[in-house]
Write an enzyme that holds these catalytic residues in place. Structure first.
Site, PDB file in Angstrom:
ATOM      1  N   HIS A  47       1.653 -12.909  28.019  1.00  0.00           N
ATOM      2  CA  HIS A  47       0.361 -13.416  28.495  1.00  0.00           C
ATOM      3  C   HIS A  47      -0.651 -12.298  28.756  1.00  0.00           C
ATOM      4  CE1 HIS A  47       1.097 -11.927  32.579  1.00  0.00           C
ATOM      5  NE2 HIS A  47       2.344 -12.364  32.435  1.00  0.00           N
ATOM      6  N   GLU A  69       8.497 -17.051  33.965  1.00  0.00           N
ATOM      7  CA  GLU A  69       8.951 -15.724  34.358  1.00  0.00           C
ATOM      8  C   GLU A  69      10.164 -15.840  35.286  1.00  0.00           C
ATOM      9  OE1 GLU A  69       9.647 -12.832  33.829  1.00  0.00           O
ATOM     10  OE2 GLU A  69       7.754 -11.722  34.017  1.00  0.00           O
TER      11      GLU A  69
END
Length: 256
Positions: free
Chosen positions: A31, A105
Site C-alpha cells: 500500500h 497486516e
C-alpha cells in the site's frame, strides 16, 4: 507442513504448455504511505488511511501498471491497501476488486500506535504460526486453486500467448513473511540477481508462474522476477523503513 508449496499439484489437463511459457503473472503491491509510516509508528491492523503522499504514490503506481491486462484483483480490507488497489484499478474498470481480511497486516496487539523505539510488551501480538495459517489458506484458495483450475481445464494464459495477470495489494510484514516462506520452500525461485529485501510503499513485486516437469505429469512453479520495484517513485521521497515489518521480523524487539 509446507510440502504442498514445493509442487502444488500434478496436472490432469490433456493440454500441455511449453516449459518456458509464463502462464500467470502475479503483481504484488504494498500500500501507499500513511502518516504512521512517516512518523514510524506501528500500524498492524489499525485502519490508518493513506496520507497525501500515499495517494500520490498510488496514482504513480497505477500509471506504471495501467497497461497490465489484469483479470483478477485482491486486496486487504484495510483502507490503506484497498484505496491503493482502487486507484490502480481506475485504469481497469472491468476488473472486480475482492477485499479479503486474510490479507490484513499482522495484528501487532498492544504495539499498535506505538513509536519505533517502544519497549511496550505485546502479549496479544499475532504469532508467526497464526499468520502463516492465515495467508496460506488464502493463497491456496485464491491463487494456487485458481491457477490449477485453469491449467487443468487447458485454458491457462490470456489466450493469445501471454500470461493471465493478477493483482494483490497488501502490507509489508504479511507480504515479507509470505514471500520468504514461498522462496525458502522452493515454491518460488528468485531469478538471477533478484534479492528479497524490504517492501517499499507501492513497490511492485512480480512472480511468473510456469509449468515444470512435464515428463512426470507437470506442476506449477513460480519465478520471482522483480522485487519491490519503486522506480515509479523516482522523483518522490520514499519512507524506506517499515516499522511493522521490522518489529515482526525481529529487527526491533517486541518484548513478547
Amino acid at each position: 507442513m509446507y510440502d504442498m508449496y514445493i509442487c502444488w499439484a500434478s496436472m490432469n489437463s490433456k493440454t500441455w504448455f511449453s516449459l518456458d511459457m509464463t502462464l500467470f503473472r502475479l503483481y504484488i503491491v504494498r500500500h501507499g504511505e500513511t502518516d504512521w509510516n512517516r512518523t514510524r509508528r506501528t500500524q498492524g491492523q489499525t485502519d490508518v488511511p493513506l496520507n497525501e503522499t500515499g495517494i500520490a504514490q498510488a496514482a504513480l503506481v497505477a500509471q506504471a501498471l495501467k497497461e497490465v491486462p489484469f483479470v483478477k484483483a485482491y486486496t486487504s480490507d484495510l483502507q490503506r491497501a484497498s484505496k491503493t488497489a482502487e486507484v490502480i484499478l481506475r485504469y481497469h474498470p472491468s476488473v472486480t476488486l475482492e477485499k479479503d481480511g486474510a490479507l490484513r497486516e499482522v495484528y501487532m496487539g498492544e504495539l499498535e500506535g506505538e513509536f519505533r523505539d517502544s519497549v511496550k510488551v505485546a502479549p496479544s501480538k499475532e504469532t508467526t504460526e497464526a499468520l502463516m495459517r492465515r495467508w496460506q489458506a488464502w493463497y491456496s484458495r485464491a491463487i494456487v486453486g485458481y491457477m490449477l483450475s485453469k491449467v487443468n481445464e487447458g485454458i491457462a494464459g490470456d489466450g493469445i500467448g501471454g500470461p493471465e495477470c493478477i493483482l494483490v495489494v497488501s502490507h509489508g510484514a504479511l507480504l515479507s513473511n509470505m514471500l520468504r516462506v514461498l522462496v525458502a520452500n522452493g515454491a518460488v525461485l528468485p531469478a538471477q540477481g533478484v534479492v528479497v529485501g524490504r517492501f517499499l510503499n507501492t513497490g511492485v513485486t512480480v512472480i511468473d508462474y510456469f509449468m515444470q516437469g512435464q515428463d512426470t505429469g507437470g506442476c506449477l512453479k513460480g519465478m520471482l522476477v522483480k522485487f519491490s520495484d519503486a522506480t515509479h517513485l523516482a522523483c518522490t521521497k520514499v519512507a524506506e523503513e517499515n516499522v511493522d515489518e521490522l518489529v515482526y521480523n525481529g529487527a526491533i524487539p517486541s518484548h513478547q
